[in-house]
Design a protein around this motif. Structure first.
Motif, PDB file in Angstrom:
ATOM      1  N   ASP A 567       3.918  22.309  54.920  1.00  0.00           N
ATOM      2  CA  ASP A 567       3.776  23.491  55.772  1.00  0.00           C
ATOM      3  C   ASP A 567       3.281  23.155  57.175  1.00  0.00           C
ATOM      4  OD1 ASP A 567       4.480  25.048  53.568  1.00  0.00           O
ATOM      5  OD2 ASP A 567       2.393  25.220  52.899  1.00  0.00           O
ATOM      6  N   LEU A 568       2.904  21.907  57.406  1.00  0.00           N
ATOM      7  CA  LEU A 568       2.379  21.526  58.724  1.00  0.00           C
ATOM      8  C   LEU A 568       3.505  21.447  59.743  1.00  0.00           C
ATOM      9  CD1 LEU A 568      -0.141  18.702  57.698  1.00  0.00           C
ATOM     10  CD2 LEU A 568      -0.593  21.149  58.026  1.00  0.00           C
ATOM     11  N   ALA A 569       3.133  21.488  61.035  1.00  0.00           N
ATOM     12  CA  ALA A 569       4.114  21.431  62.118  1.00  0.00           C
ATOM     13  C   ALA A 569       4.602  20.011  62.329  1.00  0.00           C
ATOM     14  CB  ALA A 569       3.481  21.960  63.407  1.00  0.00           C
ATOM     15  N   GLU A 570       5.830  19.898  62.810  1.00  0.00           N
ATOM     16  CA  GLU A 570       6.347  18.587  63.206  1.00  0.00           C
ATOM     17  C   GLU A 570       5.801  18.241  64.587  1.00  0.00           C
ATOM     18  OE1 GLU A 570       7.832  16.438  61.543  1.00  0.00           O
ATOM     19  OE2 GLU A 570       9.070  17.363  59.982  1.00  0.00           O
ATOM     20  N   LEU A 571       5.504  16.980  64.796  1.00  0.00           N
ATOM     21  CA  LEU A 571       4.983  16.517  66.079  1.00  0.00           C
ATOM     22  C   LEU A 571       6.137  16.060  66.962  1.00  0.00           C
ATOM     23  CD1 LEU A 571       2.145  15.684  67.485  1.00  0.00           C
ATOM     24  CD2 LEU A 571       2.832  13.363  66.838  1.00  0.00           C
ATOM     25  N   ASP A 572       5.985  16.251  68.266  1.00  0.00           N
ATOM     26  CA  ASP A 572       6.967  15.745  69.228  1.00  0.00           C
ATOM     27  C   ASP A 572       6.666  14.268  69.482  1.00  0.00           C
ATOM     28  OD1 ASP A 572       8.721  15.193  71.238  1.00  0.00           O
ATOM     29  OD2 ASP A 572       7.819  16.532  72.724  1.00  0.00           O
ATOM     30  N   TRP A 573       7.110  13.426  68.558  1.00  0.00           N
ATOM     31  CA  TRP A 573       6.790  11.997  68.636  1.00  0.00           C
ATOM     32  C   TRP A 573       7.309  11.377  69.926  1.00  0.00           C
ATOM     33  CZ3 TRP A 573       3.635   9.520  65.232  1.00  0.00           C
ATOM     34  CH2 TRP A 573       3.335  10.198  64.046  1.00  0.00           C
ATOM     35  N   ASP A 574       8.555  11.662  70.266  1.00  0.00           N
ATOM     36  CA  ASP A 574       9.138  11.061  71.474  1.00  0.00           C
ATOM     37  C   ASP A 574       8.374  11.504  72.711  1.00  0.00           C
ATOM     38  OD1 ASP A 574      11.022   9.772  69.971  1.00  0.00           O
ATOM     39  OD2 ASP A 574      12.562  11.329  70.237  1.00  0.00           O
ATOM     40  N   GLY A 575       7.986  12.773  72.751  1.00  0.00           N
ATOM     41  CA  GLY A 575       7.249  13.282  73.904  1.00  0.00           C
ATOM     42  C   GLY A 575       5.899  12.600  74.069  1.00  0.00           C
ATOM     43  N   TYR A 576       5.200  12.409  72.971  1.00  0.00           N
ATOM     44  CA  TYR A 576       3.888  11.752  73.057  1.00  0.00           C
ATOM     45  C   TYR A 576       4.022  10.269  73.402  1.00  0.00           C
ATOM     46  CZ  TYR A 576       0.881  15.617  71.839  1.00  0.00           C
ATOM     47  OH  TYR A 576       0.174  16.795  71.891  1.00  0.00           O
ATOM     48  N   ARG A 577       5.068   9.647  72.901  1.00  0.00           N
ATOM     49  CA  ARG A 577       5.274   8.238  73.262  1.00  0.00           C
ATOM     50  C   ARG A 577       5.600   8.100  74.750  1.00  0.00           C
ATOM     51  NH1 ARG A 577       7.801   7.850  67.907  1.00  0.00           N
ATOM     52  NH2 ARG A 577       6.413   6.554  66.604  1.00  0.00           N
ATOM     53  N   ARG A 578       6.417   9.049  75.286  1.00  0.00           N
ATOM     54  CA  ARG A 578       6.722   9.001  76.719  1.00  0.00           C
ATOM     55  C   ARG A 578       5.466   9.209  77.553  1.00  0.00           C
ATOM     56  NH1 ARG A 578      11.378  11.910  75.210  1.00  0.00           N
ATOM     57  NH2 ARG A 578      10.321  13.886  75.702  1.00  0.00           N
ATOM     58  N   GLN A 579       4.603  10.110  77.082  1.00  0.00           N
ATOM     59  CA  GLN A 579       3.417  10.455  77.865  1.00  0.00           C
ATOM     60  C   GLN A 579       2.319   9.405  77.783  1.00  0.00           C
ATOM     61  OE1 GLN A 579       1.878  14.338  76.954  1.00  0.00           O
ATOM     62  NE2 GLN A 579       0.155  14.180  78.395  1.00  0.00           N
ATOM     63  N   TYR A 580       2.114   8.841  76.578  1.00  0.00           N
ATOM     64  CA  TYR A 580       0.961   7.966  76.372  1.00  0.00           C
ATOM     65  C   TYR A 580       1.314   6.506  76.094  1.00  0.00           C
ATOM     66  CZ  TYR A 580      -1.867  12.200  76.075  1.00  0.00           C
ATOM     67  OH  TYR A 580      -2.506  13.389  76.357  1.00  0.00           O
ATOM     68  N   GLY A 581       2.574   6.226  75.775  1.00  0.00           N
ATOM     69  CA  GLY A 581       2.930   4.843  75.437  1.00  0.00           C
ATOM     70  C   GLY A 581       2.439   4.492  74.046  1.00  0.00           C
TER      71      GLY A 581
END
Length: 789
Positions: A567-581
């Motif tokens: 039931d948990l939300a999916e994370l924007d993995w690509d977005g966080y990798r772009r933002q934080y490396g």
């Protein structure tokens, strides 16, 4: 890396802490970081010496609260040896011009060598060569040889050696707001013209510490005492091309040592009787030769070089000397102060390898847990449960040492720490008991101390499981799994999760193994155990029931990490990798944003997949059948792919587990994760953590990946089971094991074949089982088997 050496070229202040950790020397009793002897603790350097099991407890003010922490103590520094031209400034790589600098860790000999050439101006050069050892034959001795050579000048060189009692625990930046002054009552003195001593004690644990240092050189020694240091000075005359040598020999004892009266007296006597550096080196080399033969590992290429370094550090932390100590497996070795030197579950990744090389060490490390069984029983009673609840972090006496608050360096906030809810550590203890007894054949231990621990851990799981009428199943609520990111449901008032799949399945495993053990006990011993523990038939029936009805949640045709995970939300993995490396510490990133990882399908490390790491496919399928579920290859493969896409690998253990699981489940990408595990410390992939201490579990895990993971090696039912999986990147390797009284059994895998050589002895033949056949290898025989495609 070139085979048996680990070299560093040039002086690099930014990476000095990393080098100090990876160049640590130890012998299982104590270890000293690879710091330069002329440099004190500062922002670049951190000399540290740690004795196994030497802890002290202090109280600090944190975020308006009093917080108590127990730490592995940074002991008085025995290393100091500085030098300068007469009347000038002390020379260090930070204050003088360095022409050349090279540091080499010699793995075969346990020797750290350092060479530096200082430019003194006007065409003058000073060459310094040092060799250091922490003695592997006599665990209380260490030695440092320093050789000075002048180039282009004649002059006087002053050298100063010291024992320094003015040290604190300050090796981890995020702990520096906490009290780190563990040593009190520092006194120094002179024992002989060439020998000084230092004694002190820990502030609350009252461990007495004694050190003595003997200086050997060709000129008179001047001694003085500058609180809190004992200082020895010599004046050396240098002439071009002539080498002048200063040897420093040190002895260390604490009041925890057996068979001594006073640690200071013992240290003075031992250093007085110690031979010279050359003779010490000879016996040290002999001791290391024995270790390398017993733990023989032959893996080609760069992977083999790193594995040898990993094995070196495991042997330095958990050597045969450890078998005489009351200590556990420190998660960061004896290499630094991260995790405060505490014992977590890392033995789960280290002991399976030790079982097959140094079973006496494994037994001692498990006895550390048995001696703290009463504490675990008390911890369970404190939360209204029966049986034994082992702590997530353990130190001197087995109480829960997990901090109540932890600092997020990214946000600067102190946050509640709920990791003490990782009750699954008890299953790790039980797993290690079982694995040790299967590998060693130590029935005496299994029938006594082992059975007691298994019984009380099983009792805890059966009592922690509550029956849910609507599900018709037992549930374990309010826990935290190995993932660690998730410590509660979004917005929930109380921490903890329900039905963590890893926790529940391993609880069922513990109940099954305990029932099996009790059924196999000799009747007199069973009666003793029943009388001591109050075990009755009704309880055994309950264990049988719970072991078959523990709830394992599923969603989307995969095993759920815990109830409600789907039931948990999916994370924007690509977005966080772009933002934080680097998003390994995704929990810290989200908290600094005012969010929480509890809202997302995101894991720090393997959780559900840990089941595939600990249990063979057939055993795991059998457990799920017992629990009323069908776990076929398709379900497991979907589960692996599902969590692989949702894991940030914020732990060095994650690469080990994923490499192991992928190698057995599907070969693709397995080597990528194996490489990640191999690089974890040598490349400091977590950005600065290795400088605070190595990750011993990950190092032990990479070794076990080769020894058991790729070979499918299991020790069960009195046989050696093998089920090799091909890995093109590692197609040829070999190792030696000690199995049920057979010393130096050699296994070698080449493409498509397996060779087993059993040394000649009077032992029984070894029963070897492969998926398609069984063979019997007698002592003195070598068996070569072609493997099925």
């Amino acid at each position: 890396m070139t085979g048996w050496t680990w070299p560093y070229e040039g002086y690099d202040p930014a990476h000095e802490r990393l080098r100090e950790s990876l160049c640590t020397l130890g012998n299982g009793y104590f270890a000293t970081r690879g710091a330069l002897p002329e440099c004190g603790a500062d922002d670049v350097h951190y000399p540290g010496t740690y004795a196994a099991g030497c802890y002290n407890r202090l109280t600090s003010q944190v975020a308006g609260r009093e917080v108590e922490n127990e730490d592995m103590v940074n002991l008085p520094n025995w290393l100091p040896l500085r030098f300068r031209l007469a009347g000038q400034h002390w020379l260090t790589p930070d204050t003088a011009t360095v022409l050349d600098h090279r540091q080499v860790l010699h793995l075969s000999s346990g020797l750290l060598e350092r060479r530096t050439r200082f430019d003194l101006g006007e065409g003058r050069t000073l060459s310094v060569r040092q060799q250091r050892l922490v003695h592997m034959a006599d665990p209380h001795l260490a030695a440092l040889r320093t050789e000075f050579t002048a180039e282009g000048f004649t002059g006087e060189l002053e050298a100063e050696a010291a024992l320094d009692g003015g040290v604190v625990n300050a090796g981890v930046a995020r702990y520096r707001d906490l009290n780190g002054h563990h040593l009190i009552h520092v006194h120094t003195g002179t024992a002989a013209p060439d020998t000084v001593w230092l004694r002190c004690r820990t502030r609350t644990s009252d461990i007495r510490i004694g050190l003595a240092a003997r200086l050997t050189t060709e000129v008179p020694i001047a001694t003085r005492h500058e609180f809190p240091r004992a200082v020895q000075r010599v004046g050396l005359t240098l002439t071009p091309g002539r080498t002048v040598t200063v040897d420093k020999t040190v002895a260390l004892h604490t009041s925890r040592d057996p068979a001594i009266s006073d640690p200071l007296r013992a240290a003075v006597d031992r250093v007085g009787a110690a031979p010279g550096f050359d003779d010490l080196l000879d016996t040290h080399l002999t001791a290391w030769d024995v270790l390398w033969r017993r733990a023989a590992l032959d893996v080609p290429g760069e992977a083999g070089d790193v594995l040898r370094l990993h094995l070196f550090h495991v042997l330095q932390t958990l050597s045969p000397h450890t078998a005489d100590l009351d200590v556990g497996v420190p998660a960061r070795g004896l290499h630094g102060e991260a995790y405060r030197g505490h014992v977590f579950w890392d033995e789960l990744f280290v002991l399976p390898g030790l079982n097959l090389h140094f079973p006496e060490v494994s037994r001692a490390l498990i006895r550390y847990r048995h001696r703290r069984l009463d504490r675990a029983l008390a911890a369970a009673r404190a939360i209204g449960r029966k049986g034994a609840l082992y702590p997530w972090q353990s130190g001197s006496d087995g109480r829960e040492e997990t901090q109540e608050l932890h600092l997020n360096p990214r946000s600067g906030r102190w946050l509640p720490d709920h990791s003490r809810l990782q009750w699954h550590v008890g299953s790790a203890v039980a797993y290690n008991v079982w694995q040790y007894c299967e590998a060693s054949g130590d029935a005496e231990f299994l029938h006594t101390k082992g059975a007691e621990m298994l019984l009380q851990i099983a009792r805890f799981w059966a009592d922690a499981a509550t029956y849910d009428e609507s599900l018709g199943r037992h549930r374990i609520r309010g826990v935290v799994g190995p993932d660690e990111y998730h410590d509660g449901y979004p917005g929930a008032a109380q921490p903890g999760l329900d039905d963590n799949a890893y926790t529940n399945v391993m609880a069922a495993w513990v109940l099954c193994r305990t029932l099996e053990t009790l059924r196999a006990l000799p009747e007199p011993r069973l009666r003793e155990l029943v009388e001591r523990t109050g075990l009755d038939e009704g309880e055994l029936e309950q264990w049988e029931d719970v072991s078959r009805t523990l709830h394992v949640p599923f969603h989307d045709d995969v095993i759920s990490q815990f109830d409600g995970y789907g039931d948990l939300a999916e994370l924007d993995w690509d977005g966080y990798r772009r933002q934080y490396g680097d998003i390994r510490r995704l929990d810290r990133i989200l908290e600094a944003e005012g969010d929480t990882v509890n809202r997302y399908k995101a894991s720090k490390q393997a959780d559900v997949l840990m089941l595939g790491y600990l249990l063979s496919p057939s055993e795991l399928q059998g457990l799920f059948r017992r629990l009323g579920h069908r776990l076929d290859e398709d379900v497991w493969r979907r589960t692996v792919d599902y969590y692989l896409a949702r894991t940030s690998h914020g732990s060095t253990l994650s690469g080990v587990v994923h490499g192991w699981v992928l190698a057995r489940c599907r070969g693709a990408d397995a080597w990528t994760y194996c490489q990640e595990a191999l690089r974890g410390d040598v490349a400091d992939v977590q950005g600065g953590t290795t400088g605070e201490g190595i990750h011993l579990g990950a190092m032990g895990g990479t070794l076990d990946l080769v020894q058991r993971g790729l070979t499918g090696l299991e020790t069960r039912n009195g046989a050696l089971w093998l089920d090799p999986v091909p890995m093109p990147e590692l197609s040829s390797y070999g190792f030696a094991i000690r199995y049920r009284g057979h010393w130096g059994v050699r296994l070698r895998l080449e493409r498509g074949s397996l060779e087993i050589a059993v040394p000649a002895s009077d032992r029984d033949p070894i029963d070897v089982r492969l998926p398609d056949r069984a063979v019997c290898v007698r002592p003195g025989e070598t068996c070569r088997l072609l493997l099925a495609e």
